[in-house]
Design a protein around this motif. Sequence first.
Motif, PDB file in Angstrom:
ATOM      1  N   ARG A  13       0.908  -1.071  -0.305  1.00 20.55           N
ATOM      2  CA  ARG A  13       0.019   0.002   0.112  1.00 20.55           C
ATOM      3  C   ARG A  13       0.858   1.206  -0.090  1.00 20.55           C
ATOM      4  O   ARG A  13       1.803   1.559   0.938  1.00 20.55           O
ATOM      5  CB  ARG A  13      -0.991   0.129   1.103  1.00 20.55           C
ATOM      6  CG  ARG A  13      -1.902  -1.219   1.150  1.00 20.55           C
ATOM      7  CD  ARG A  13      -2.725  -1.189   2.345  1.00 20.55           C
ATOM      8  NE  ARG A  13      -3.630  -2.240   2.569  1.00 20.55           N
ATOM      9  CZ  ARG A  13      -3.075  -3.294   3.263  1.00 20.55           C
ATOM     10  NH1 ARG A  13      -2.199  -2.977   4.196  1.00 20.55           N
ATOM     11  NH2 ARG A  13      -3.872  -4.379   3.524  1.00 20.55           N
ATOM     12  N   SER A  49      -6.665  -2.593  -2.443  1.00 16.67           N
ATOM     13  CA  SER A  49      -6.673  -2.398  -1.148  1.00 16.67           C
ATOM     14  C   SER A  49      -6.756  -1.116  -0.657  1.00 16.67           C
ATOM     15  O   SER A  49      -5.630  -0.563  -0.852  1.00 16.67           O
ATOM     16  CB  SER A  49      -5.498  -3.458  -0.346  1.00 16.67           C
ATOM     17  OG  SER A  49      -5.636  -3.434   0.961  1.00 16.67           O
ATOM     18  N   ARG A  89      -6.921   1.491   2.801  1.00 19.46           N
ATOM     19  CA  ARG A  89      -6.864   1.807   4.397  1.00 19.46           C
ATOM     20  C   ARG A  89      -7.201   3.270   4.727  1.00 19.46           C
ATOM     21  O   ARG A  89      -6.588   4.347   3.969  1.00 19.46           O
ATOM     22  CB  ARG A  89      -5.780   1.422   5.280  1.00 19.46           C
ATOM     23  CG  ARG A  89      -5.605  -0.287   5.091  1.00 19.46           C
ATOM     24  CD  ARG A  89      -6.224  -1.039   6.075  1.00 19.46           C
ATOM     25  NE  ARG A  89      -6.212  -2.344   6.237  1.00 19.46           N
ATOM     26  CZ  ARG A  89      -5.294  -3.113   6.663  1.00 19.46           C
ATOM     27  NH1 ARG A  89      -4.227  -2.507   7.231  1.00 19.46           N
ATOM     28  NH2 ARG A  89      -5.170  -4.469   6.825  1.00 19.46           N
ATOM     29  N   PHE A 104      -8.132   1.444  12.292  1.00 20.73           N
ATOM     30  CA  PHE A 104      -8.266   1.817  10.852  1.00 20.73           C
ATOM     31  C   PHE A 104      -9.513   0.889  10.384  1.00 20.73           C
ATOM     32  O   PHE A 104     -10.015   0.333  11.026  1.00 20.73           O
ATOM     33  CB  PHE A 104      -6.988   1.354   9.974  1.00 20.73           C
ATOM     34  CG  PHE A 104      -6.837   0.163  10.224  1.00 20.73           C
ATOM     35  CD1 PHE A 104      -7.356  -0.912   9.362  1.00 20.73           C
ATOM     36  CD2 PHE A 104      -5.862  -0.641  11.128  1.00 20.73           C
ATOM     37  CE1 PHE A 104      -6.974  -2.358   9.367  1.00 20.73           C
ATOM     38  CE2 PHE A 104      -5.479  -1.838  10.993  1.00 20.73           C
ATOM     39  CZ  PHE A 104      -6.180  -2.783  10.369  1.00 20.73           C
ATOM     40  N   GLY A 129     -10.934  -0.174   6.404  1.00 15.28           N
ATOM     41  CA  GLY A 129     -10.439  -0.690   5.182  1.00 15.28           C
ATOM     42  C   GLY A 129     -11.189  -1.403   4.199  1.00 15.28           C
ATOM     43  O   GLY A 129     -12.351  -2.019   4.735  1.00 15.28           O
ATOM     44  N   ASP A 149     -10.997  -3.983   0.707  1.00 10.14           N
ATOM     45  CA  ASP A 149     -10.624  -4.375  -0.476  1.00 10.14           C
ATOM     46  C   ASP A 149     -11.405  -4.713  -1.668  1.00 10.14           C
ATOM     47  O   ASP A 149     -12.588  -5.321  -1.316  1.00 10.14           O
ATOM     48  CB  ASP A 149      -9.665  -5.965  -0.185  1.00 10.14           C
ATOM     49  CG  ASP A 149      -8.693  -5.663   0.904  1.00 10.14           C
ATOM     50  OD1 ASP A 149      -8.215  -4.540   1.175  1.00 10.14           O
ATOM     51  OD2 ASP A 149      -8.435  -6.761   1.705  1.00 10.14           O
ATOM     52  N   GLN A 166     -13.171  -4.176   6.332  1.00 10.64           N
ATOM     53  CA  GLN A 166     -12.575  -4.569   7.442  1.00 10.64           C
ATOM     54  C   GLN A 166     -12.307  -3.206   8.469  1.00 10.64           C
ATOM     55  O   GLN A 166     -12.399  -2.188   7.928  1.00 10.64           O
ATOM     56  CB  GLN A 166     -11.064  -5.232   7.143  1.00 10.64           C
ATOM     57  CG  GLN A 166     -10.233  -4.272   6.158  1.00 10.64           C
ATOM     58  CD  GLN A 166      -9.084  -4.998   5.553  1.00 10.64           C
ATOM     59  OE1 GLN A 166      -8.143  -5.129   6.012  1.00 10.64           O
ATOM     60  NE2 GLN A 166      -9.465  -5.660   4.374  1.00 10.64           N
ATOM     61  N   GLN A 171      -4.151  -0.972  14.895  1.00  7.57           N
ATOM     62  CA  GLN A 171      -2.325  -1.087  14.503  1.00  7.57           C
ATOM     63  C   GLN A 171      -1.691  -0.872  15.596  1.00  7.57           C
ATOM     64  O   GLN A 171      -1.809   0.258  16.426  1.00  7.57           O
ATOM     65  CB  GLN A 171      -2.331   0.231  13.431  1.00  7.57           C
ATOM     66  CG  GLN A 171      -0.822   0.170  12.875  1.00  7.57           C
ATOM     67  CD  GLN A 171      -0.478  -0.808  11.974  1.00  7.57           C
ATOM     68  OE1 GLN A 171      -1.086  -1.334  11.191  1.00  7.57           O
ATOM     69  NE2 GLN A 171       0.502  -1.888  12.450  1.00  7.57           N
ATOM     70  N   VAL A 209      -6.866  -7.759  12.756  1.00  9.32           N
ATOM     71  CA  VAL A 209      -8.015  -7.175  11.708  1.00  9.32           C
ATOM     72  C   VAL A 209      -9.160  -8.292  11.671  1.00  9.32           C
ATOM     73  O   VAL A 209      -9.063  -9.307  11.682  1.00  9.32           O
ATOM     74  CB  VAL A 209      -7.331  -7.352  10.222  1.00  9.32           C
ATOM     75  CG1 VAL A 209      -8.421  -6.949   9.374  1.00  9.32           C
ATOM     76  CG2 VAL A 209      -5.902  -6.470  10.333  1.00  9.32           C
ATOM     77  N   SER A 223     -12.497  -8.572   9.440  1.00 12.04           N
ATOM     78  CA  SER A 223     -13.175  -8.532   8.402  1.00 12.04           C
ATOM     79  C   SER A 223     -14.355  -9.397   8.053  1.00 12.04           C
ATOM     80  O   SER A 223     -14.501 -10.600   8.476  1.00 12.04           O
ATOM     81  CB  SER A 223     -12.112  -8.431   7.198  1.00 12.04           C
ATOM     82  OG  SER A 223     -11.633  -9.803   7.074  1.00 12.04           O
TER      83      SER A 223
END
Length: 156
Positions: free
Chosen positions: A52, A87, A89, A97, A99, A101, A121, A125, A132, A134
């Motif tokens: 990313r 992807s 974020r 975060f 996100g 995809d 998701q 972090q 994560v 999702s």
Amino acid sequence: MMKKLLFLGLLVFGLSPVFGQTNFNIGVHAGIPMGDIEDISSFEGGVDLAYRFTFVDIVEVGPLLGYTHFFGQDEFDDFNYLPIAASGRLGLPQSFFAGFDIGYAIALEEDADGGLYYRPQVGYQFLRFALVLSYAGIADDVIDIGALTFGVEFKL
């Protein structure tokens, strides 16, 4: 066509060291099948590779290549997909975060169809890794395949 897509994915990730290592991520996840497949699959597991690019400190966007394995239950066979996706974020306060995809999942069995791959998701972090949660979905003309997943992602 599958060989061309696989080559493209490998090329993108092969060139990623040219751009630096800080945005290269590898993640593993496991999940509970949901939707049309919950009666034929007992468990889902997979791995994802993503690179990313960072824009404006809190936004990251880039390519993702994955492998997803659904374990068949009873008389049903296992089945596998190769997601190729974009992807993204968005960094949120307190190291959280969100996100998303989106792309295409190639079916790796001859008698299966691929389909639209999507994966919203949320995560948290830490320094070099993230937790994560999702929902990974694959939609084609006949069925919707999905799994509620939990995973760990590492920044390399």
